[in-house]
Design a protein around this motif. Sequence first.
Motif, PDB file in Angstrom:
ATOM      1  N   ALA A 294      49.690  21.205  71.779  1.00 29.09           N
ATOM      2  CA  ALA A 294      49.284  21.016  73.179  1.00 29.09           C
ATOM      3  C   ALA A 294      50.346  21.566  74.128  1.00 29.09           C
ATOM      4  CB  ALA A 294      49.040  19.534  73.463  1.00 29.09           C
ATOM      5  N   VAL A 295      51.617  21.304  73.814  1.00 35.24           N
ATOM      6  CA  VAL A 295      52.706  21.798  74.677  1.00 35.24           C
ATOM      7  C   VAL A 295      52.658  23.331  74.722  1.00 35.24           C
ATOM      8  CG1 VAL A 295      55.217  21.993  74.893  1.00 35.24           C
ATOM      9  CG2 VAL A 295      54.186  19.781  74.378  1.00 35.24           C
ATOM     10  N   ARG A 296      52.504  23.952  73.560  1.00 32.59           N
ATOM     11  CA  ARG A 296      52.414  25.421  73.508  1.00 32.59           C
ATOM     12  C   ARG A 296      51.238  25.916  74.363  1.00 32.59           C
ATOM     13  NH1 ARG A 296      49.654  27.906  68.440  1.00 32.59           N
ATOM     14  NH2 ARG A 296      47.992  26.871  69.581  1.00 32.59           N
ATOM     15  N   ASP A 297      50.089  25.251  74.186  1.00 32.04           N
ATOM     16  CA  ASP A 297      48.894  25.673  74.928  1.00 32.04           C
ATOM     17  C   ASP A 297      49.104  25.581  76.437  1.00 32.04           C
ATOM     18  OD1 ASP A 297      47.556  26.161  72.640  1.00 32.04           O
ATOM     19  OD2 ASP A 297      46.362  24.335  72.655  1.00 32.04           O
ATOM     20  N   PHE A 298      49.685  24.471  76.884  1.00 29.54           N
ATOM     21  CA  PHE A 298      49.842  24.280  78.328  1.00 29.54           C
ATOM     22  C   PHE A 298      50.798  25.310  78.922  1.00 29.54           C
ATOM     23  CE2 PHE A 298      47.794  20.239  77.576  1.00 29.54           C
ATOM     24  CZ  PHE A 298      46.929  20.198  78.656  1.00 29.54           C
ATOM     25  N   ILE A 299      51.837  25.645  78.173  1.00 34.50           N
ATOM     26  CA  ILE A 299      52.758  26.670  78.688  1.00 34.50           C
ATOM     27  C   ILE A 299      52.014  28.003  78.801  1.00 34.50           C
ATOM     28  CG2 ILE A 299      54.890  27.955  78.240  1.00 34.50           C
ATOM     29  CD1 ILE A 299      55.980  25.441  76.884  1.00 34.50           C
ATOM     30  N   LEU A 300      51.210  28.322  77.790  1.00 35.46           N
ATOM     31  CA  LEU A 300      50.454  29.584  77.828  1.00 35.46           C
ATOM     32  C   LEU A 300      49.408  29.560  78.946  1.00 35.46           C
ATOM     33  CD1 LEU A 300      49.945  30.445  74.043  1.00 35.46           C
ATOM     34  CD2 LEU A 300      51.265  31.726  75.726  1.00 35.46           C
TER      35      LEU A 300
ATOM     36  N   PHE B  45      49.490  31.491  86.473  1.00 32.60           N
ATOM     37  CA  PHE B  45      50.463  31.974  87.458  1.00 32.60           C
ATOM     38  C   PHE B  45      50.366  33.484  87.710  1.00 32.60           C
ATOM     39  CE2 PHE B  45      53.823  28.386  86.808  1.00 32.60           C
ATOM     40  CZ  PHE B  45      52.887  27.479  87.264  1.00 32.60           C
ATOM     41  N   ARG B  46      49.371  34.110  87.140  1.00 34.87           N
ATOM     42  CA  ARG B  46      49.203  35.548  87.403  1.00 34.87           C
ATOM     43  C   ARG B  46      49.220  35.797  88.916  1.00 34.87           C
ATOM     44  NH1 ARG B  46      46.040  39.370  83.936  1.00 34.87           N
ATOM     45  NH2 ARG B  46      45.599  40.320  85.933  1.00 34.87           N
ATOM     46  N   PRO B  47      49.900  36.837  89.381  1.00 39.02           N
ATOM     47  CA  PRO B  47      49.976  37.054  90.829  1.00 39.02           C
ATOM     48  C   PRO B  47      48.597  37.192  91.485  1.00 39.02           C
ATOM     49  CG  PRO B  47      51.519  38.476  89.681  1.00 39.02           C
ATOM     50  CD  PRO B  47      50.698  37.819  88.625  1.00 39.02           C
ATOM     51  N   HIS B  48      47.691  37.858  90.817  1.00 41.05           N
ATOM     52  CA  HIS B  48      46.353  37.998  91.409  1.00 41.05           C
ATOM     53  C   HIS B  48      45.345  37.336  90.482  1.00 41.05           C
ATOM     54  CE1 HIS B  48      48.125  40.598  94.355  1.00 41.05           C
ATOM     55  NE2 HIS B  48      48.698  41.287  93.379  1.00 41.05           N
TER      56      HIS B  48
ATOM     57  N   TRP C 271      59.450  31.577  77.453  1.00 44.18           N
ATOM     58  CA  TRP C 271      60.111  32.790  77.945  1.00 44.18           C
ATOM     59  C   TRP C 271      59.145  33.598  78.823  1.00 44.18           C
ATOM     60  CZ3 TRP C 271      59.292  38.095  76.743  1.00 44.18           C
ATOM     61  CH2 TRP C 271      60.300  38.946  77.213  1.00 44.18           C
ATOM     62  N   LEU C 272      57.895  33.723  78.344  1.00 45.95           N
ATOM     63  CA  LEU C 272      56.877  34.445  79.119  1.00 45.95           C
ATOM     64  C   LEU C 272      56.644  33.768  80.466  1.00 45.95           C
ATOM     65  CD1 LEU C 272      54.129  35.222  76.439  1.00 45.95           C
ATOM     66  CD2 LEU C 272      55.460  36.886  77.730  1.00 45.95           C
ATOM     67  N   LEU C 273      56.557  32.435  80.409  1.00 45.37           N
ATOM     68  CA  LEU C 273      56.294  31.683  81.638  1.00 45.37           C
ATOM     69  C   LEU C 273      57.436  31.845  82.648  1.00 45.37           C
ATOM     70  CD1 LEU C 273      54.406  29.628  83.056  1.00 45.37           C
ATOM     71  CD2 LEU C 273      55.773  27.816  82.057  1.00 45.37           C
ATOM     72  N   LEU C 274      58.661  31.808  82.142  1.00 46.19           N
ATOM     73  CA  LEU C 274      59.817  31.960  83.032  1.00 46.19           C
ATOM     74  C   LEU C 274      59.802  33.316  83.732  1.00 46.19           C
ATOM     75  CD1 LEU C 274      63.105  30.534  81.506  1.00 46.19           C
ATOM     76  CD2 LEU C 274      61.921  29.867  83.592  1.00 46.19           C
ATOM     77  N   ARG C 275      59.490  34.351  82.957  1.00 44.55           N
ATOM     78  CA  ARG C 275      59.435  35.704  83.533  1.00 44.55           C
ATOM     79  C   ARG C 275      58.381  35.795  84.636  1.00 44.55           C
ATOM     80  NH1 ARG C 275      61.084  40.562  80.959  1.00 44.55           N
ATOM     81  NH2 ARG C 275      59.115  41.450  81.622  1.00 44.55           N
ATOM     82  N   ARG C 276      57.228  35.181  84.333  1.00 45.79           N
ATOM     83  CA  ARG C 276      56.157  35.220  85.346  1.00 45.79           C
ATOM     84  C   ARG C 276      56.550  34.410  86.572  1.00 45.79           C
ATOM     85  NH1 ARG C 276      50.350  35.987  83.552  1.00 45.79           N
ATOM     86  NH2 ARG C 276      51.172  38.092  83.586  1.00 45.79           N
TER      87      ARG C 276
ATOM     88  N   SER D  25      57.560  33.834  92.232  1.00 50.24           N
ATOM     89  CA  SER D  25      58.289  33.036  93.225  1.00 50.24           C
ATOM     90  C   SER D  25      58.986  33.906  94.268  1.00 50.24           C
ATOM     91  CB  SER D  25      59.285  32.088  92.553  1.00 50.24           C
ATOM     92  OG  SER D  25      60.148  32.822  91.738  1.00 50.24           O
ATOM     93  N   ASP D  26      58.971  35.227  94.062  1.00 50.50           N
ATOM     94  CA  ASP D  26      59.488  36.131  95.103  1.00 50.50           C
ATOM     95  C   ASP D  26      58.460  36.229  96.214  1.00 50.50           C
ATOM     96  OD1 ASP D  26      61.800  36.702  93.870  1.00 50.50           O
ATOM     97  OD2 ASP D  26      61.076  38.516  92.871  1.00 50.50           O
TER      98      ASP D  26
END
Lengths: 307, 445
Positions: free
Chosen positions: B355-361, B367-370, B432-437, B442-443
């Motif tokens: 579940a934790v993995r799924d929620f992060i994904l 959080f996609r910009p568009h 890691w993917l989530l942090l990058r996004r 956030s800019d």
Amino acid sequence: MMQVRNVCFEYPQLRALNQVSLDIRKGTITALVGPNGAGKSTLLRILAVLTRPFSGSVKINACDVFLNPREAHRNIGFLPDFFGLYDSLTVKQCLTYFALAHGLPRLQVSAAVTRASDLLQLTDRMMQEAGSLSRGLRQRLAIAQAIVHQPQFLLLDEPASGLDPEARHSLADVFLRLKKEGVTLLVSSHILSELDAYCDDMIVLRQGKIVDHQHNTLQNHAQLWLALELLTPSATARQDAINQIKLIANTGAIHETKTGVRFLFDDDAHKRQQLLRTLIAHEVPVLSFYEYQSSLQDAYLATQETP
Amino acid sequence: MTPSVLTAKNPEFMRHVWLELSLHRMIGLPIIIGLLCLMVWYMDNGPNDFSGVSKMVMLIAPWFIVWGSHLASESLLGEVRGQTWHAQRMSALSPWQLVWGKLLGSTLFTWYGVIWCLLIYLSVSSEAWPLRAALALFVVLAGLLLQALTLLFSLRSINRMGLSGRNQSFPYVILVLLMLAPWFVGALANINTPALWNGMEIPKTIFINASALLFLAWALLGLYRLMRVELQMRQGFIVWLVFELFLMVYMAGFFVDVAFLNLHDPWSVTLAIAFLLAVTIAYLMFFLEDTTALDIKRGLIALRAANGKELVQLIPCWLVSLALALLVLPFFLISSQLLELANSVFFLLSLLLFAVRDFILLLWVRFRPHFKPSNRVAMVVYLTCSYSILPAIFFAANTQEWLALFLLPLPEQAYPLIQWPILLLEIGAAYWLLLRRWQQVSDVS
């Protein structure tokens, strides 16, 4: 008095409002102007306590509106840029509904409805369905709904858009009457010429920031503008004139017009005479040179030139 | 309370009375129902046979209720479409006044029809009086519940999407209703057999009416809370937490007498159900709440400003559910006698990691910009593939042991030493993917 302090608001990847702080003086009409996307509508929705800012505070009479939103709504009326009416209800039913919805005691409702309809000149339309009213009358009914509970503040987002010149003129009268009644108005508009008729103050918002907040805007600017018309208003002639004006007066606002230039100038007759003499001495083709009755538009354009 | 007393108390209800009730509607509706009854009565077997009439009115009443659900949903979405919603939000109407004004006001005419149908049913039905009254009560409670739910989902969509939130909740509620219909029909068909809940035998009429009443109360509370949010009033998560606890106890009551996940102790069963329910609700709420990067950013701003009141109301329900699952787990470990039931324990722990993995994904996609609605479909597709289609393929290929490693935790195949390191690696990669996004979104300009 409405106090706004350090209000920030964001849309995805866009800061719509950035540390916005302002005070709205009691009993005034303030124009909120700025280009499209400046954040005017967002700011109005925050002031109307319809949207919560990311940070910052809005206070009415020293009371934080987001701590007690329903109390704030008793003191605020709001007309959004796109508004609707209950088309199947009569004008009287619409006003009665909003009077009750704003918590007026039943015994006061009839008087409040009469007062609002009188103020907005809707008395002879009371039994007409809202859906059958013209654009101008709909606008008036929407304002009547917003003021039926006698709020201290009235916020209007582009109230004159889509109205014919006659309806706009009548709307200006309405605002002045409301001001006379003690209501404080904040009006957002693109049509600066119409704001001339009633605004005391002007707030200029650009890219989410307040770039200027002028009090008694018209009084401040009416005596200071001069217009110079040129016989041959070529780019060179204009530039010559601008150079000479800059030499004589340290003015920040010079606008090029079709026939010449318009500029802010010290209210000093000697300096003005010296300027005219210099212009002629430098063979600037002066056709006429006169005091110009400044408008809100000039005041707004002047803010664009301020670095 | 008579309608005049109600209108005096609630202008919103009064407005609906103006719109919904007219003399010709008030007279016309009972005449039409009466004519239909007359027609069916003539077709029945003799003048003393009213069975056809009682069946017919009990079929018409749900139709009125479903129509009322549509009207309840429209009472809100219509305001948004008609651009009158801001004006209502600016009024001094309390959240509770708006809730019951819309719920009862918009459905007023349909309830007028339901009351006629129930009066006829109560007069002509051949059932014993207690059953007759219980069924009539159930129609009223279930009807109110359905209408409250459609209004709730409409309000939720407006809460999330502002004035662009015009999602029609009505078709989805009807879809859920159709899915539940066989269960309802089964329950009503065996109305005389008692319901078995928490080891107790409860008369079914009492059980279904009590359940409907309890869920109605929760739906009304949910409506009240969402309306508060819409009116910019503060809201915490405690009520949501209590609702989940209620749901856990309620649902576990159906399972304590049957073996579940090889568990037989009622406490272990209750806690296992509680855990599974919390995780499932977390997934459902993720989609309903639609947490955006801006919501997280708002939360971080409140956190930095040490604004606890603001922070509390920004905590999403899915996160509360996930935290509740985490809280339930140690109790389950203690009560289920760890050593004997190692598989069940490992299974639930693995489930939590999945579940934790799924929620992060899911957050990474959200959080996609568009972000577009089609991306939400992608999330559903991801979950559907992970937990149904791919597992089905693995089962068909008889390679379930691989399934448990990457896609679906299985109770009988919990290999913590192999499974958990892989899952932790997956969680790390997803994070890691989530942090990058996050850095990307956030800019701001």
